[in-house]
Scaffold this active site. Structure first.
Site, PDB file in Angstrom:
ATOM      1  N   GLU A  45     -17.007   2.621   3.519  1.00 11.36           N
ATOM      2  CA  GLU A  45     -16.643   3.925   2.962  1.00 11.36           C
ATOM      3  C   GLU A  45     -15.132   4.119   2.937  1.00 11.36           C
ATOM      4  OE1 GLU A  45     -20.439   4.834   5.470  1.00 11.36           O
ATOM      5  OE2 GLU A  45     -18.849   3.335   5.422  1.00 11.36           O
TER       6      GLU A  45
ATOM      7  N   CYS B 173     -16.556   7.801   9.137  1.00  8.66           N
ATOM      8  CA  CYS B 173     -16.695   7.835   7.685  1.00  8.66           C
ATOM      9  C   CYS B 173     -17.114   9.222   7.197  1.00  8.66           C
ATOM     10  CB  CYS B 173     -17.678   6.766   7.228  1.00  8.66           C
ATOM     11  SG  CYS B 173     -17.031   5.094   7.542  1.00  8.66           S
TER      12      CYS B 173
END
Length: 167
Positions: free
Chosen positions: A55, A86
């Site tokens: 991510e 994330c």
């Protein structure tokens, strides 16, 4: 195939690429106007960094490609439920929609362990879960099954399976 499945399939391809490199198979894409603007895959082992999450790579590339840190017109697709780091990056990037494949019972911070998006931060993304769930889960399960098997072989005594010489 739906649009969400099409983009999750791209994230799965990135996850497979990570697995081929010996990384935990997690892939991610950031999409704006039906076009991928950021791609990422796990690179923690190769990069020797705790920050090498799929991510984070995809968000960073999307920011570079779009020329700013606010990704308020984007959707993020990731094969595994985001971890706390994330999820925080998603909040900070103002990503309005997060689509993930399978849950992460150990570190999932969208629904499994904690619901970070429900904690009253200044941004709260919509969440869609379970897109290509079986494929995402199977890739992770196969990776960890193979990893455990390799570790068992590495830790097996050198004489395992060899017959003792006869007197």
């Amino acid at each position: 195939m739906t649009q969400d499945e099409r983009f999750m399939a791209e994230a799965l391809w990135l996850a497979e690429t990570a697995a081929a490199e010996g990384e935990v198979p997690i892939g991610c894409v950031v999409v704006k106007d039906d076009r991928i603007v950021g791609r990422g895959r796990n690179r923690r082992e190769k990069g020797k960094t705790a920050l090498g999450h799929a991510e984070l790579d995809a968000i960073a590339e999307a920011c570079r490609n779009l020329g700013g840190w606010r990704l308020w017109q984007c959707r993020l697709y990731v094969t595994l439920e985001p971890c706390p780091m994330c999820a925080g990056a998603i909040i900070n990037a103002r990503i309005p929609v997060v689509i993930y494949g399978t849950e992460d019972p150990k570190a999932g911070s969208v629904a499994s362990k904690v619901r970070m998006f429900d904690l009253g931060f200044n941004h709260r993304p919509e969440v869609i879960s379970g897109v290509l769930k079986e494929e995402c889960a199977a890739l992770l399960q196969a990776f960890f099954r193979d990893l455990r098997a390799r570790k068992r072989l590495e830790n097996a005594p050198e004489t395992a399976g060899k017959k003792e010489p006869a007197d």
